[in-house]
Enzyme design. Structure first.
Site, PDB file in Angstrom:
ATOM      1  N   ASN A  45       0.817  -1.206   0.000  1.00  0.00           N
ATOM      2  CA  ASN A  45       0.000   0.000   0.000  1.00  0.00           C
ATOM      3  C   ASN A  45       0.863   1.274   0.000  1.00  0.00           C
ATOM      4  O   ASN A  45       0.590   2.227  -0.735  1.00  0.00           O
ATOM      5  CB  ASN A  45      -0.908  -0.034   1.233  1.00  0.00           C
ATOM      6  CG  ASN A  45      -1.857   1.118   1.288  1.00  0.00           C
ATOM      7  OD1 ASN A  45      -2.721   1.247   0.430  1.00  0.00           O
ATOM      8  ND2 ASN A  45      -1.684   1.982   2.264  1.00  0.00           N
TER       9      ASN A  45
ATOM     10  N   ARG B 101       1.402  11.517   8.246  1.00  0.00           N
ATOM     11  CA  ARG B 101       2.403  10.839   9.050  1.00  0.00           C
ATOM     12  C   ARG B 101       2.118   9.329   9.135  1.00  0.00           C
ATOM     13  O   ARG B 101       3.012   8.531   9.355  1.00  0.00           O
ATOM     14  CB  ARG B 101       2.355  11.445  10.461  1.00  0.00           C
ATOM     15  CG  ARG B 101       3.599  11.412  11.271  1.00  0.00           C
ATOM     16  CD  ARG B 101       3.353  12.162  12.569  1.00  0.00           C
ATOM     17  NE  ARG B 101       2.196  11.669  13.298  1.00  0.00           N
ATOM     18  CZ  ARG B 101       2.269  10.729  14.253  1.00  0.00           C
ATOM     19  NH1 ARG B 101       3.417  10.212  14.595  1.00  0.00           N
ATOM     20  NH2 ARG B 101       1.173  10.319  14.883  1.00  0.00           N
ATOM     21  N   GLY B 102       0.826   8.969   9.003  1.00  0.00           N
ATOM     22  CA  GLY B 102       0.422   7.575   9.185  1.00  0.00           C
ATOM     23  C   GLY B 102       0.908   6.666   8.063  1.00  0.00           C
ATOM     24  O   GLY B 102       1.207   7.124   6.977  1.00  0.00           O
ATOM     25  N   CYS B 103       0.975   5.341   8.358  1.00  0.00           N
ATOM     26  CA  CYS B 103       1.474   4.374   7.376  1.00  0.00           C
ATOM     27  C   CYS B 103       0.401   3.948   6.387  1.00  0.00           C
ATOM     28  O   CYS B 103       0.701   3.552   5.268  1.00  0.00           O
ATOM     29  CB  CYS B 103       1.993   3.109   8.068  1.00  0.00           C
ATOM     30  SG  CYS B 103       3.619   3.324   8.764  1.00  0.00           S
ATOM     31  N   VAL B 104      -0.856   3.917   6.823  1.00  0.00           N
ATOM     32  CA  VAL B 104      -1.918   3.398   5.952  1.00  0.00           C
ATOM     33  C   VAL B 104      -3.004   4.451   5.773  1.00  0.00           C
ATOM     34  O   VAL B 104      -3.500   4.971   6.756  1.00  0.00           O
ATOM     35  CB  VAL B 104      -2.545   2.115   6.526  1.00  0.00           C
ATOM     36  CG1 VAL B 104      -3.654   1.617   5.610  1.00  0.00           C
ATOM     37  CG2 VAL B 104      -1.498   1.053   6.688  1.00  0.00           C
TER      38      VAL B 104
END
Lengths: 172, 104
Positions: A45, B101-104
């Site tokens: 992703n 900043r988040g991964c997903v």
């Protein structure tokens, strides 16, 4: 300190589209436990979000990630995993896998990270390619009808290697 | 920290060019930023920018692609069409916010 880039100089704009490297990432998912499914999905992703062409190959236990029957029900067990920092004897107690799985699912959902079927949908929606391993399908007597809709085909290992020529590769 | 001039607006930006002061943003600025990255803003884009800015004001974080998709009920595929190739970063840029900043 402030540097002024005044008129007459090119404006500072993030370079989103360059360089067009044609970067490709191949991820082989060979494990079917909940904790081993996520790394491949998250990295796929992330790469898609950076404009990288991504191919995932599901093989052996990793087949559970795209097997309609199991994909929403992957499990996590602390048994044999010292990184849980629990006494190993506890891992084998009845109900421990169910409890650990429940806790991990909750921790993942709390971060607004999708469950496995939704994650696959997000990956295909972002242009990622899902491939199933021919030998794993034959061993488990499964056909494309048993697999997640977004899986493009069941292909041989050599087909996958050929298709991902020049790609960076992750084996998980 | 430096400043750059885009479409007649003097903006404070980080090393990459993302705005660092959300108050310098306006609709005219958004249109100028979008033009720089080859995006023409239509009503769907504006709705997304509004969502991003509202979420950032509420939580202090730039929403990730996943958050935009679920929060606005827009398929991820559509977000890739509206802000091609690197949608999360492009929409943050045009909205005058830091990268998510988040991964997903």
């Amino acid at each position: 300190m402030t540097t002024d880039i005044g008129p007459g100089t090119a404006p500072l704009v993030p370079s989103f589209d360059t360089p067009a490297t044609g970067r490709k990432l191949a991820i082989i998912c060979s494990k079917g436990s909940l904790d081993m499914a996520y790394p491949g999905l998250i990295l796929a992703n992330a790469a898609l979000g950076e404009g990288v062409e991504v191919h995932l190959f599901f093989t052996f236990w990793g087949f559970d990630i795209i097997n309609r029957k199991h994909m929403a029900d992957l499990k996590f067990t602390p048994l044999g995993n010292p990184a849980t920092h629990m006494p190993q004897g506890l891992g084998g107690l009845p109900g421990m896998t169910a409890m650990a799985t429940h806790q991990m699912r909750k921790a993942i959902a709390d971060l607004d990270v999708p469950d496995v079927p939704d994650f696959l949908e997000q990956i295909t929606g972002s242009g990622g390619h899902l491939w199933a391993c021919r030998m794993s399908a034959d061993m488990q007597h499964l056909t494309e009808d048993d697999l997640y809709d977004g899986v493009e085909a069941i292909i041989s290992a050599s087909d996958f290697i050929e298709m991902t020529e020049g790609a960076q590769l992750l084996f998980i | 920290m430096s400043t750059t001039t885009i479409g007649g607006h003097t903006l404070t930006v980080d090393d990459e060019g993302f705005l660092t002061d959300p108050t310098e943003w306006s609709e005219e600025v958004a249109a100028a930023l979008a033009e720089q990255i080859g995006v023409t803003l239509e009503s769907e884009h504006w709705a997304i920018l509004g969502f991003l800015r509202a979420e950032h004001a509420r939580t202090g974080e730039t929403p990730t692609l996943r958050r935009v998709s679920t929060g606005m009920q827009i398929p991820v595929k559509r977000l890739f069409e509206l802000f091609p190739v690197k949608p999360a970063k492009k929409m943050a840029y045009v909205a005058g916010l830091p990268k998510p900043r988040g991964c997903v």
